[in-house]
Each structure stands twice: as C-alpha cells, then as structure tokens.
Scaffold this motif. Structure first.
Motif, mmCIF file in Angstrom:
data_model
loop_
_atom_site.group_PDB
_atom_site.id
_atom_site.type_symbol
_atom_site.label_atom_id
_atom_site.label_comp_id
_atom_site.label_asym_id
_atom_site.label_seq_id
_atom_site.Cartn_x
_atom_site.Cartn_y
_atom_site.Cartn_z
ATOM 1 N N GLY A 175 0.839 -1.198 0.000
ATOM 2 C CA GLY A 175 0.000 0.000 0.000
ATOM 3 C C GLY A 175 0.873 1.247 0.000
ATOM 4 O O GLY A 175 2.100 1.186 0.158
ATOM 5 N N PHE A 176 0.228 2.383 -0.193
ATOM 6 C CA PHE A 176 0.982 3.639 -0.278
ATOM 7 C C PHE A 176 0.093 4.792 0.163
ATOM 8 O O PHE A 176 -1.072 4.897 -0.239
ATOM 9 C CB PHE A 176 1.464 3.874 -1.710
ATOM 10 N N SER A 179 7.692 10.366 3.502
ATOM 11 C CA SER A 179 8.741 9.394 3.797
ATOM 12 C C SER A 179 8.292 7.951 3.555
ATOM 13 O O SER A 179 9.028 7.012 3.875
ATOM 14 C CB SER A 179 9.206 9.536 5.253
ATOM 15 N N ALA A 180 7.098 7.793 3.021
ATOM 16 C CA ALA A 180 6.562 6.442 2.816
ATOM 17 C C ALA A 180 7.401 5.684 1.795
ATOM 18 O O ALA A 180 7.790 6.232 0.761
ATOM 19 C CB ALA A 180 5.114 6.519 2.345
ATOM 20 N N ILE A 181 7.699 4.432 2.112
ATOM 21 C CA ILE A 181 8.458 3.578 1.207
ATOM 22 C C ILE A 181 7.513 3.013 0.148
ATOM 23 O O ILE A 181 6.389 2.597 0.452
ATOM 24 C CB ILE A 181 9.140 2.445 1.983
ATOM 25 N N ARG A 186 12.382 9.235 -3.999
ATOM 26 C CA ARG A 186 11.677 8.374 -3.061
ATOM 27 C C ARG A 186 12.466 7.080 -2.865
ATOM 28 O O ARG A 186 13.316 6.708 -3.690
ATOM 29 C CB ARG A 186 10.269 8.033 -3.558
ATOM 30 N N THR A 187 12.164 6.399 -1.781
ATOM 31 C CA THR A 187 12.809 5.113 -1.485
ATOM 32 C C THR A 187 11.832 3.982 -1.800
ATOM 33 O O THR A 187 10.658 4.024 -1.413
ATOM 34 C CB THR A 187 13.226 5.034 -0.006
ATOM 35 N N GLY A 188 12.328 3.006 -2.508
ATOM 36 C CA GLY A 188 11.522 1.825 -2.817
ATOM 37 C C GLY A 188 12.103 0.586 -2.176
ATOM 38 O O GLY A 188 13.276 0.547 -1.792
ATOM 39 N N GLU A 189 11.276 -0.417 -2.051
ATOM 40 C CA GLU A 189 11.715 -1.677 -1.444
ATOM 41 C C GLU A 189 11.009 -2.835 -2.131
ATOM 42 O O GLU A 189 9.782 -2.815 -2.311
ATOM 43 C CB GLU A 189 11.388 -1.684 0.052
ATOM 44 N N ILE A 190 11.790 -3.813 -2.542
ATOM 45 C CA ILE A 190 11.206 -5.010 -3.160
ATOM 46 C C ILE A 190 10.671 -5.907 -2.053
ATOM 47 O O ILE A 190 11.433 -6.450 -1.243
ATOM 48 C CB ILE A 190 12.252 -5.743 -4.022
ATOM 49 N N VAL A 235 3.588 -2.085 -8.622
ATOM 50 C CA VAL A 235 3.469 -1.203 -7.467
ATOM 51 C C VAL A 235 1.984 -1.111 -7.104
ATOM 52 O O VAL A 235 1.114 -1.460 -7.906
ATOM 53 C CB VAL A 235 4.034 0.206 -7.782
ATOM 54 N N PRO A 236 1.664 -0.640 -5.901
ATOM 55 C CA PRO A 236 0.251 -0.519 -5.517
ATOM 56 C C PRO A 236 -0.510 0.441 -6.420
ATOM 57 O O PRO A 236 0.051 1.419 -6.928
ATOM 58 C CB PRO A 236 0.321 -0.010 -4.075
ATOM 59 N N GLU A 237 -1.786 0.157 -6.596
ATOM 60 C CA GLU A 237 -2.620 1.041 -7.424
ATOM 61 C C GLU A 237 -2.703 2.450 -6.823
ATOM 62 O O GLU A 237 -2.769 3.435 -7.571
ATOM 63 C CB GLU A 237 -4.015 0.438 -7.564
ATOM 64 N N SER A 238 -2.690 2.528 -5.484
ATOM 65 C CA SER A 238 -2.770 3.847 -4.851
ATOM 66 C C SER A 238 -1.563 4.700 -5.212
ATOM 67 O O SER A 238 -1.688 5.918 -5.443
ATOM 68 C CB SER A 238 -2.873 3.699 -3.329
ATOM 69 N N PHE A 239 -0.383 4.087 -5.277
ATOM 70 C CA PHE A 239 0.809 4.837 -5.684
ATOM 71 C C PHE A 239 0.721 5.248 -7.152
ATOM 72 O O PHE A 239 1.060 6.377 -7.524
ATOM 73 C CB PHE A 239 2.068 4.010 -5.457
#
Length: 402
Positions: free
Chosen positions: A140-141, A147-149, A198-202, A214-218
C-alpha cells in the motif's frame, strides 16, 4: 450361525462360484478404477489451485494485442478498447478481467551493494490486488506521507536474468530473494516539470506477473503528479482469470481477435484440461464396469433363484417366509460388496501414495482421501440396497408363482 441354518445350507448348494467370482472381480476392477480416478482428479484439482508457479497452474492469463507491422510503421500502439474489454468479460470462460495501469512518467532506480553502485531506467505497472499471487506485508501507499516507502513486487524471471545473465557477464555477485528484499532502491520520479526522490523496497517476487508492480494507490498518485495530461484511450495489457483454462474456445477467441498470451500459460491450461478430461473418461469407464458387474450379479441371483424354485416352494410349504429365505442372499451380497469395497479402497490408497510423492517432488499439494472413501462407501451402500430390493422381489415372485 449361517452354516448351521438348514435354509442356508439348502440354498447355498446351487450357488455358482464362478458367477459370483466373476461379479466380484468385475465390480472390484470397476470400483478400483472409479475411486482411483476420482482421487487423482481431486489431487490434480487441488494442485491447480495451490501452486501458482507449477506447470499445472493455469487460472490466470496475461494477454496483450498482437503488434502488427502496420501499427509499428504508423507509430500506433496496440491495446484493448473499452469495447474489447467488455466483450472479453462476457465470454463464458472468463471470471474476472483486470487492467494493467502503466506509469506515464520517468523512473530511474539506483542501488548500492558491496561497494558497487548501479542505476537504470525502470517502468512500473499496477493491477488490482486480487490478481496478485503474493500477499506481501506493507502493501500500500499513502501519498500524504513523504517518507513512505514504495513497495515493489517484481517477477522472479527478472532476478534470474540478473543472476545468470547480467551478474555472470559483469563479474557481479549473485543475489538471493532475501538479500534483494533487504536492499533499498533510490527512485527518481520525474515528469510534468517535476522531480522527486523516493525510497523503494522489493517486498515480493511473483511467478505470475512478468512486470515491476506497485500498488494502485501509488500509481494513481504518481500518474496524477508526474504524468502527462492525456489519458490513454486503450489498455496495453490485461490479466484474465478463467474458470476453464483449457477450453478450446479460448484459443479460438484469441486468434480471431488478435490477442497474444504471455508465456506458456495457454499450453499449461491445455495440459491441465487434458488431465481433467482423462480423469473424467476413466471415471465413466469405472462406472460402466461397475454397472456391468451389477447386472452380472442380478442375472446370477435370478438364475440361482430359478434353479431353487422347487426348494423355495418346499420352504413355503414348511412355513418359511420370503424374508427368511431372502436373508441368506442379503447377507451374501452385503458381505461380498463390503469385501470388494475394502479391496478397492486399498488399491486407491496405494495408488494415491505413489503419485503423492511425485506431486510433492514437484512442489504440488494434494488433498486427503476422505471424500473418495465416503464416495466409495455411499456408492457400494446404494448398490447393496438396490441388490437387496431386487433379491426381495425375485424371492417373492418365486414364492407366490410357485
């Protein structure tokens, strides 16, 4: 006891051992085939529903329109219109249709590992959460949290390409899924005159989706912030959940509408569909053999009662009732059918053990034998009841027509 009853001793003299043995063998073979095929069908069905990356997994198809030479030369993109999606959704073999939403902005990803840095251009896509084969934590996002990953799910094929293609040719270390998931990605999102870091994480690896998800919200937030103002009129890719993946009508529909299926999913669907058809055919064969065995028994008992017609008449004159005479045949049929059921279940359980080991080696989950055992008990109970009713009618006919 049965042997000390004078009626039983009298009636058993004309029993044809060959006919009874023929019935027992035929019914045993038919029931064993039927129950074994039923258990195999249930195990393959369980495997289909539990294994997302096995050769038999087949419920989801990722489809796209065929890219023609004319569209390439004219600079056109091949996609699905709203009418195409509506028509596909109406097909009887379709349960759900999900749309891939592509990113309409530039993405650059950078990572540092072991003192080495690497950066590349990326692309993102999103689909409804119900179509994912992995359910990662933290999916989710929240756009309001700067600061959200950004959680990312990638295809396992991408990691394999890196480990055995890119890393091997560049002398770079191979990476496991756990290590990749622990390394943060520095993402640069740009477009529409704006740029953010931004910071991403697998957070997961998909065997079903050949994309970077990626999430639809993002995706909705990022496309609105960095994407151009022109909304795409067509959808480039769809994910289709089907309830009958091996149906020949699927391939026919796709060919007629210029649709291509990603990977070998359609062939896997054919294999699973073929297994279902074979199991159904074997079950029908087992039922036919059981039915023939049933008629063999009824014919044998009818001939036996005809041979004993005079004895039955004598027993009537001695005061015996039809139920007392028929009780011997009832017990004989019940004991015979019970023995056949036990023997057939033993064969089914042994066969199930053999292929369960093979399924386990392939990473497939099978189901228990409880339903198959219950089906065998119910079937033989039904056959025994029909036998007893038929014997009762035959005995009464011989009594009162004597």
């Amino acid at each position: 006891m049965i042997l000390h009853n004078p009626v039983n001793r009298l009636l058993r003299r004309n029993i044809s051992v060959g006919q009874i043995l023929g019935y027992a063998v035929a019914n045993f073979v038919g029931l064993a085939i039927l129950l074994t095929a039923l258990q195999f069908y249930r195990d393959t069905t369980k495997a289909e529903n539990s294994a997302d990356d096995s050769f038999i997994s087949r419920d989801f198809l990722i489809v796209s329109k065929h890219v023609s030479d004319i569209n390439t030369l004219k600079g056109r993109t091949s996609g699905f219109s709203a009418e195409d999606i509506a028509d596909l959704s109406r097909q009887p073999w379709v349960e759900k249709v999900g749309e891939f939403t592509p990113s309409r902005f530039h993405v650059n990803g950078a990572v540092e590992f072991g003192g080495r840095g690497m950066s590349t251009h990326l692309f993102f896509e999103s689909i409804p959460d119900e179509f994912f084969d992995v359910k990662p934590e933290g999916w989710g996002f929240n756009p309001a949290d700067s600061s959200a990953i950004i959680p990312i799910v990638i295809s396992r094929d991408y990691l394999a390409l890196y480990n055995f293609g890119f890393a091997a040719s560049r002398g770079m270390p191979q990476l496991s899924e756990q290590i990749v998931g622990s390394v943060p990605l520095q993402l640069s999102l740009s477009g529409n005159g704006r740029r953010v870091e931004r910071t991403g994480e697998i957070v997961g690896f998909s065997s079903r989706l050949n994309t970077i998800a990626v999430p639809e919200s993002f995706m909705q937030w990022a496309n609105a912030e960095f994407g151009d103002d022109t909304e795409p009129t067509e959808v480039s890719r769809l994910i289709v959940q089907t309830n009958d993946p091996g149906n020949p009508a699927i391939e026919k529909y796709f060919n007629e509408n210029g649709i291509e299926v990603s990977g070998e999913k359609l062939n896997q669907g054919r294999a699973a569909y073929f297994l279902s058809i074979v199991s159904a055919v074997v079950i029908v064969i087992g039922l036919v053999i059981c039915a023939l065995a049933f008629f063999i028994l009824m014919l044998s008992i009818s001939l036996l009662l005809q041979k004993n017609k005079d004895k039955i008449h004598d027993l009537l004159m001695l005061g015996y009732t039809p139920r007392q005479v028929g009780a011997y045949y009832y017990r004989m049929v019940a004991a015979l059918n019970g023995s056949i059921l036990v023997a057939a279940l033993i064969v089914t359980l042994i066969a199930s053990r053999l292929w369960t080991g093979v399924f386990a080696a392939l990473g497939l989950t099978t189901t228990g034998c409880g339903v198959t055992i219950l089906a065998g008990v119910v079937l033989m109970a039904l056959v025994t009841c029909v036998n007893i009713i038929a014997i009762h009618r035959n005995v009464n006919r011989n009594f009162y027509n004597s």
